[in-house]
Design a protein around this motif. Structure first.
Motif, short mmCIF file in Angstrom:
data_model
loop_
_atom_site.label_atom_id
_atom_site.label_comp_id
_atom_site.label_asym_id
_atom_site.label_seq_id
_atom_site.Cartn_x
_atom_site.Cartn_y
_atom_site.Cartn_z
N ASP A 81 -8.50 -12.57 -0.68
CA ASP A 81 -7.69 -11.24 -0.70
C ASP A 81 -7.36 -10.97 0.50
O ASP A 81 -8.32 -10.84 1.39
CB ASP A 81 -8.94 -9.94 -1.23
N VAL A 82 -6.11 -11.20 0.96
CA VAL A 82 -5.53 -10.92 2.29
C VAL A 82 -4.70 -9.94 2.70
O VAL A 82 -3.84 -9.55 2.00
CB VAL A 82 -4.74 -12.30 2.75
N VAL A 83 -5.31 -8.64 3.31
CA VAL A 83 -4.49 -7.48 3.78
C VAL A 83 -4.05 -7.69 5.03
O VAL A 83 -4.79 -7.72 5.95
CB VAL A 83 -5.57 -6.43 3.24
N PHE A 84 -2.71 -7.40 5.24
CA PHE A 84 -2.31 -7.28 6.49
C PHE A 84 -1.33 -6.21 6.76
O PHE A 84 -0.64 -5.57 6.14
CB PHE A 84 -1.75 -8.90 6.68
N GLU A 85 -0.81 -6.14 8.05
CA GLU A 85 0.06 -5.16 8.47
C GLU A 85 1.31 -5.93 9.11
O GLU A 85 1.38 -6.63 9.89
CB GLU A 85 -0.61 -4.09 9.47
N GLU A 139 -11.96 -8.33 3.38
CA GLU A 139 -13.07 -8.26 2.12
C GLU A 139 -13.39 -9.48 1.66
O GLU A 139 -12.34 -10.21 1.55
CB GLU A 139 -12.13 -7.26 1.17
N VAL A 177 -14.75 -11.30 -1.43
CA VAL A 177 -15.44 -10.74 -2.62
C VAL A 177 -16.08 -12.29 -3.31
O VAL A 177 -15.31 -13.25 -3.36
CB VAL A 177 -14.21 -10.54 -3.82
N TYR A 179 -9.12 -15.69 10.16
CA TYR A 179 -10.29 -15.42 9.94
C TYR A 179 -10.80 -16.64 8.65
O TYR A 179 -9.91 -16.99 8.09
CB TYR A 179 -10.86 -14.11 9.36
N LEU A 207 1.71 -16.60 5.73
CA LEU A 207 0.16 -16.58 5.48
C LEU A 207 -0.31 -18.16 5.09
O LEU A 207 0.07 -18.67 4.19
CB LEU A 207 -0.07 -15.70 4.32
N ARG A 227 1.03 -1.20 0.03
CA ARG A 227 -0.01 -0.08 0.17
C ARG A 227 1.09 1.38 -0.15
O ARG A 227 1.57 1.35 0.91
CB ARG A 227 -1.00 -0.05 1.15
N TRP A 263 -2.35 0.69 -4.31
CA TRP A 263 -1.56 -0.47 -4.37
C TRP A 263 -0.50 -0.60 -5.35
O TRP A 263 -1.04 -0.27 -6.65
CB TRP A 263 -2.52 -1.77 -4.39
N VAL A 266 1.67 -2.05 5.10
CA VAL A 266 0.31 -2.71 4.78
C VAL A 266 0.40 -3.42 3.36
O VAL A 266 0.94 -2.71 2.42
CB VAL A 266 -0.85 -1.80 4.74
N SER A 275 -4.64 -6.03 15.61
CA SER A 275 -4.90 -7.32 14.65
C SER A 275 -4.00 -7.15 13.43
O SER A 275 -3.45 -6.25 13.12
CB SER A 275 -6.51 -7.22 14.42
N PHE A 276 -3.96 -8.38 12.92
CA PHE A 276 -2.95 -8.64 11.77
C PHE A 276 -3.39 -7.90 10.49
O PHE A 276 -2.82 -7.55 9.69
CB PHE A 276 -2.40 -10.07 11.47
N TYR A 277 -4.92 -7.80 10.46
CA TYR A 277 -5.54 -7.56 9.33
C TYR A 277 -6.16 -6.18 9.48
O TYR A 277 -7.10 -5.85 10.37
CB TYR A 277 -6.64 -8.36 8.98
N PRO A 278 -6.07 -5.21 8.93
CA PRO A 278 -6.64 -3.66 8.97
C PRO A 278 -8.17 -4.01 8.64
O PRO A 278 -9.09 -3.26 9.16
CB PRO A 278 -6.28 -2.93 8.07
N TYR A 279 -8.19 -4.89 7.69
CA TYR A 279 -10.02 -5.11 7.40
C TYR A 279 -9.98 -6.43 6.72
O TYR A 279 -9.06 -6.90 6.30
CB TYR A 279 -10.62 -4.02 6.64
N ARG A 301 -0.91 -6.55 0.63
CA ARG A 301 -2.09 -7.37 0.28
C ARG A 301 -1.74 -8.51 -0.84
O ARG A 301 -0.88 -8.27 -1.40
CB ARG A 301 -3.11 -6.51 -0.72
#
Lengths: 115, 161
Positions: free
Chosen positions: A80-84, B132, B134, B155, A95, A23, A29, A56, B126-130, A58
């Motif tokens: 779709d996996v988004v992580f920090e 989604e 689809v 999740y 992952l 990000r 992105w 961040v 948390s590891f994931y900000p959000y 993805r």
């Protein structure tokens, strides 16, 4: 690191295409890597440490392509996996993704890289 | 304001979706007054959404209440996501009234759950900000129940009916 498993067959999920994006400051992105899992459901050397600063990210797993290849009709377009990453210091991330045609589960295994 | 039912007219509803300092406001008073719904019609619409969700906090073994979420549909010509509805889960982790039968056309949809904000409100990271999810709908006559089971590092989602 990724590890993808097929919950229907009870095997790793090979040949799953995936893309990694970072990000940017403006919220957009930028794709930084892509690849396909091997027969063990993993990809090695996807990105280097230099390409992976705190921020961040993805990972888009093309699970629909995987299921179509298996002869199934999946529900989800993509996983779709988004992580920090590295929010609390530098870490090593795996992952894990468990796939079914109508379900997926993802979990993160976070280890201290220096152990 | 915790429930996803359409509010009775006479109150401005504000939803905050804020991982990067942005927020969206939804003025549902003007919408409700335009359509002049009775309370019975609103309740009926809320119960008959063909798309439902249920968010569960698997760490604490409780429903995930007060989580913001949004439903979007892809405009396949312009290749952009159009937001269809905004909601917040109730104390049961559910969000009735996501979409009406009439509006539920075939297409690609996205349900976005503001999980990062949820964990923050519990004082956790948390590891994931959000998250989604689809998916594509080819047969809008069916019912689609899309639960989300989540913990800080994991999740799971599936399609039920």
């Amino acid at each position: 690191m990724v590890k993808i498993l097929d919950a229907v067959k009870g095997t790793p999920a090979g040949s799953v295409p995936l893309k990694v994006s970072q990000r940017a400051a403006d919220g957009g992105w930028t794709q930084i890597a892509n690849g396909v899992t091997d027969a063990t459901g993993e990809i090695h050397n996807l990105i280097t440490e230099e390409q992976f600063p705190a921020g961040v990210y993805r990972v888009e797993f093309d699970t629909k392509a995987y299921w179509k290849n298996e002869g199934s009709t999946p529900f989800h377009e993509v996983a779709d996996v988004v992580f920090e990453a590295h929010a609390e210091g530098h870490r090593h991330y795996t992952l894990a993704l468990l796939l079914s045609p109508y379900s997926y589960t993802t979990t993160a295994v976070v280890t201290d890289a220096h152990q | 304001m915790d429930d996803c039912d359409l509010p009775p007219s006479g109150g401005r509803v504000r939803r905050w979706l804020n991982w990067s300092g942005e927020f969206w406001e939804v003025n549902e008073v003007a919408e409700a007054e335009k359509r002049q719904f009775t309370l019975e019609q609103i309740m009926a619409a809320a119960e008959s959404s063909p798309l439902t969700t249920h968010v569960l906090n698997t760490s604490d073994g409780v429903p995930a209440a007060k989580m913001a979420l949004t439903l979007h549909r892809l405009d396949s010509k312009l290749m952009i996501w159009n937001m269809l509805s905004v909601g917040t889960t109730n104390k049961d982790g559910r969000c009735p009234g996501l979409i009406s039968r009439e509006a539920f056309a075939p297409g690609m949809y996205k349900l976005r759950f503001e999980t990062g904000l949820y964990w923050e409100s519990l004082g956790q990271t948390s590891f994931y900000p959000y998250v989604e999810v689809v998916f594509s709908i080819t047969d809008p006559e069916q019912r689609f129940h899309l639960p989300l089971l989540m913990s800080r590092f994991s999740y799971s989602t599936y399609r039920g009916s």
